[in-house]
Design an enzyme around this catalytic site. Structure first.
Site: not given
Lengths: 177, 321, 429
Positions: C54, C56, C58, C148, C175, C228, C274, C301
């Site tokens: 998990h 990110h 970008r 997600d 999610h 998560h 989040n 995350d």
């Protein structure tokens, strides 16, 4: 530390000032005594008592908080405010006698004069102090003085009054012997 | 005390000092329309990200009566997504040398961010942030209650005060719950369950769903503004049902104690949370609240920037080195 | 120089171990011929590289916050040899083209494996299934699908996705966030949100979706992964489902194992994330859930954001915090130091289990013949987090200034030393 005025001497000084105020103002009818907190208020009350004893007539009495007009506000934490109480008649066209315990730099009296300007237009403004210790920083003088006490600038003058401090006494602190 | 962000920043003694100072200032202001030189040379910025004419002019009147220079800065809708960021706005004010920044913002915690990140040296005064707090409103409410029910003296022990309405979204309610309880009063929150926050049981206040159960025993009833849009978010079925169950009307006023007062932070929705009889009754101190607001805000400004501030001390240190 | 002899290291059980690497693979020591480097790993613990499911990254779209390259650098500095790129990029990774682009970027940088996760629905809008098989059959071989950042809220869409991924043994990572119950929500709903006047995000908004999806997965007999997990109630739902034999797995983030909603009292948006930080009792339930196997894996995350997205009002700030570079230390602190799990068990949940869950064959194991993806960690040292010194392009770590245990010293990917703390960076490759 040395005692410069005892209780009896304080009483005599105030009695004399009371007489002088009456003499200068031709009686008490147009006079307003305005005590400057904290001890100036007590001294003004005592002067009023003396005048009552002499004239058998009450003199107008009030208090004047000058905190908001001080020029040294920014040099320390904010000071608590105390009440300003004026006689119902107001101060216009009266002889206002400012009353304080110790007359030093003159800045307190300057602030008091500013505060008075906001409250009205007295006929005259006079100043009565128990102790004048000198070291003026402004062109201001007292009309009525209990006692002149020459001091060094580093010394401090402590006025004790029974209503607040439990006894009557004026002392000088920090004087090197 | 450097900033006023939350009632939690104040001890009971701090709060009483503000109220006592406001008492002296209101006495002086009553005697004539006077102006004090106390804050001459100080710059006070009204930084309003939300429209609130009444709060802004109250602070403006307070600052001007103390001779401060007042700059009104309206920055509606400013955020990362729209226009200038809070940080850049703050840095602009910092460059202007603001001694105090009075901030109203739609986002809870925005004043705390200004203060914590020290984007601004001057005192930060929270004039309402999101659904968080509105400390000067609570102080003026406490002042008003104390004036009417305690003769301007001491704390609020022994009094019971109802806060009625949209507690969930009310910054006025949050600050009042904290302050009134700090001053010894008992607070009872009256609202439909939908308008009470989850977690309200930790506030220490009593909770009631029925205004009629509590109104007779309260010394003050504080009505909160209910926004009509809340209905669309399903918080209550209709205005009529809300007004019937939680509105202050003539019949309920008749139930109140002889000495009890009616309060509202304004602006009122007449006919929703309060009827005209409620707003205009002899018990109503709503107009007085406005006048008291100026005295309380003068007191806050005096106590925060009337004496030596951290900026002054920094300047003194600078002079010495 | 891709041949190594690592000497005097300790394995997860604390036993002395030597490891030989040749041509990117683990070999018998005797198979090592001339031309290898010898590394004295005395005092260091040797373990399979961490695997994150998990992350990110970008890129494409928000290269100001992070790129595949900077995320890879952060990953290897944190001991990860495989990361999984979440699809909420610009454009969304909902086609074979985008997932292949990300996969190739990762491969070209060569620091760690970057496995894209595909979007479940077109544009992550929750309406129409994306071309899942095409993504699976692409060079990126996508096995995990997730929207997600958004919940697959429509129950019918979720059912179809769960059924459809059975085609290729895929898994849907949900999610879990009921959108209606969390409109404009800012933080955990409870005592703290009531006090701070921030709009509450109730635990039930997460748990209601978990409960529904467990029932759906059970009904269609498919694999469901819960991203998560943050609430005690969610842990209990997963525990009961596992007891019934439902094919559900779950992850927890390092920050939800350590931080609580009290952090929001600072109004510092670094703590805005989040799903939101929850209460102390949730933290304890998550730790127990990870310990007893209810929660299968730790996932970071990792959510980089540029400074301006955090240096603003709480309600205007972006959700998310960095994770890759601090994950192992945080978990070591929260789970091993607190005595809940052994080091080997923690490593199981951060490396072996995620590799197995995602079918990442080259990770999670250190036996002869396997790809040499491993790290050397000094468990006796600590380090002070300096946000400015992190490899990630963004600096939104909640741990800035904290002293953390366990230091990742060296990371090897495909037998290449890709991170060396001593030299602060990349070698070889």
């Amino acid at each position: 530390m040395s005692v410069v005025l005892n209780a009896a001497e304080i009483a005599r000084a105030l009695r004399r000032i009371a007489h002088e105020i009456l003499e200068k103002n031709h009686g008490s009818s147009e006079v307003i005594l305005l005590g400057i907190p904290t001890r100036g208020v007590v001294i003004a009350q005592r002067l009023a008592q003396e005048i009552l004893g002499i004239e058998n007539a009450a003199v107008a009495l009030g208090t004047l908080d000058i905190t908001m007009y001080r020029d040294d506000l920014r040099m320390r934490a904010p000071r608590p405010l105390t009440p300003t109480q004026l006689p119902k008649t107001g101060i216009d066209a009266k002889h206002v006698v400012l009353v304080d315990d110790v007359f030093f730099s003159g800045r307190t009296v300057r602030a008091a004069l500013d505060a008075l300007t906001e409250l009205g237009r007295p006929k005259t403004v006079q100043l009565a102090v128990l102790i004048d210790r000198g070291h003026r920083e402004l062109p201001i003088r007292a009309d009525f003085v209990g006692k002149n006490i020459p001091t060094a600038k580093a010394e401090s003058v402590k006025v004790n009054l029974s209503e607040i401090d439990g006894s009557d006494e004026v002392k000088i602190e920090g004087r090197s012997m | 005390m450097r900033d006023l962000l939350s009632i939690n920043d104040l001890t009971k003694d701090d709060a009483l000092e503000i109220l006592d100072t406001a008492v002296q200032l209101s006495a002086l202001s009553d005697s004539s329309n006077r102006k004090f030189p106390t804050l001459r040379g100080r710059t006070v910025v009204n930084l309003f990200f939300e429209d609130s004419t009444r709060t802004r002019i109250s602070f403006e009147a307070a600052a001007k009566r103390l001779s401060a220079d007042v700059i009104n800065f309206s920055a509606k809708g400013s955020s990362v997504s729209k226009g200038e960021s809070l940080k850049d706005t703050a840095l602009t004010l910092q460059a202007m040398g603001a001694d105090a920044v009075i901030i109203r913002h739609g986002s809870s915690g925005a004043p705390a961010q200004l203060a914590r990140k020290r984007w601004i040296d001057g005192a930060v005064i929270n004039a309402g942030d999101g659904t968080h707090e509105h400390p000067t409103q609570a102080l003026l409410d406490a002042f008003t209650i104390r004036r009417h029910l305690k003769k301007d003296q001491g704390d609020l022990a022994g009094l019971k005060i109802a806060v009625v309405g949209d507690v969930l979204h009310s910054r006025v309610a949050r600050s009042n719950v904290l302050l009134l309880q700090k001053l010894g009063a008992t607070v009872v929150l009256v609202a439909p369950p939908t308008l009470l926050p989850v977690g309200v049981e930790h506030w220490g206040a009593q909770v009631s769903f029925a205004i009629d159960d509590v109104i007779a025993e309260c010394d003050a009833v504080m009505m909160l503004r209910v926004q009509k849009e809340r209905m669309e978010d399903l918080f209550f079925p209709s205005e009529r049902e809300y007004a019937r169950n939680f509105g202050l009307n003539a019949a309920r006023i008749a139930e109140m104690k002889e000495s009890a007062i009616v309060m509202h932070p304004g602006p009122m929705n007449r006919g929703l949370e309060i009827t005209a009889e409620g707003a205009d009754s002899k018990r109503s101190v709503i107009v007085e609240q406005v006048a008291n607001g100026v005295s309380v805000r003068m007191a806050v400004l005096y106590l925060l920037i009337g004496g030596a501030t951290s900026r002054d001390l920094a300047a003194q240190i600078g002079d010495q080195s | 120089m891709n041949s190594w002899l690592i000497k005097n290291a300790r394995d997860l059980q604390g036993k002395d171990v030597d490891l030989a690497v040749a041509n990117g693979q683990i070999v018998h020591v005797k198979e090592l011929h001339h031309q290898y480097s010898e590394l004295d790993a005395k005092g260091l613990t040797l373990m399979p590289g961490l695997v994150d499911l998990h992350t990110h990254l970008r890129e494409p779209g928000r290269e100001d916050a992070e790129t595949v390259f900077t995320a890879s650098q952060a990953a290897v500095a944190g001991g990860y040899t495989a990361i999984s790129a979440m699809p909420n990029t610009l454009p969304v990774a909902d086609t074979a083209g985008v997932v292949e682009q990300v996969y190739r970027l990762g491969k070209s940088h060569g620091l760690c494996d970057v496995f894209p996760i595909g979007a479940v629905t077109v544009g992550q809008k929750g309406e129409q299934l994306a071309e899942l098989v095409a993504m699976n059959q692409s060079e990126a071989r996508v096995r995990i699908f997730s929207d997600d950042g958004y919940c697959v809220a429509d129950p019918l869409v979720m059912r179809r996705a769960l059924e459809y991924v059975k085609l290729f043994d895929g898994v849907v990572a949900q999610h879990a966030q009921d959108p209606r119950l969390t409109e404009n929500a800012q933080m955990n709903e409870g005592e703290v949100s009531a006090r701070l006047g921030l709009k509450g995000w109730p635990a039930v908004a997460e748990e209601a979706i978990i409960a529904r999806d467990i029932l759906l997965a059970e009904h269609v007999n498919s694999r469901l992964h819960i991203c998560h997990l943050t609430t005690a109630g969610g842990v209990e739902l997963v525990r009961q489902a596992k007891l019934r034999g439902v094919k559900v797995t779950a992850e927890v983030t390092p920050h939800h194992l350590l931080l609580t909603d009290e952090m929001a009292a600072t109004y510092d948006a670094t703590y805005k994330v989040n799903p939101p930080l929850r209460t102390e009792s949730d933290v304890q339930a998550l730790r127990r859930g990870l310990a007893d196997g209810t929660i299968d894996i730790v996932a970071t995350d990792h959510a980089p954001h540029p400074q301006e997205a955090k240096d603003c009002e709480w309600s205007a700030a972006a959700f998310g915090m960095l994770g890759l570079e601090t994950a192992f230390s945080i978990c070591y602190l929260a789970i091993v130091k607190s005595g809940l799990l052994s080091l080997a068990d923690l490593w199981q949940r951060m490396s072996i289990a995620p590799a197995k869950l995602a079918r990442y064959e080259n990770h999670g194991e250190l036996t002869v013949g396997r790809t040499a993806n491993f790290v050397l960690v000094d468990l006796n040292k600590s380090w002070k987090v300096d946000a400015g010194a992190l490899k990630s392009k963004s600096k939104n770590t909640p741990y800035d200034g904290m002293e953390l245990p366990a230091v990742v010293e060296k990371t090897f990917h495909n037998g290449v030393l890709v991170y060396d703390r001593e030299n602060q960076g990349r070698e070889g490759a």
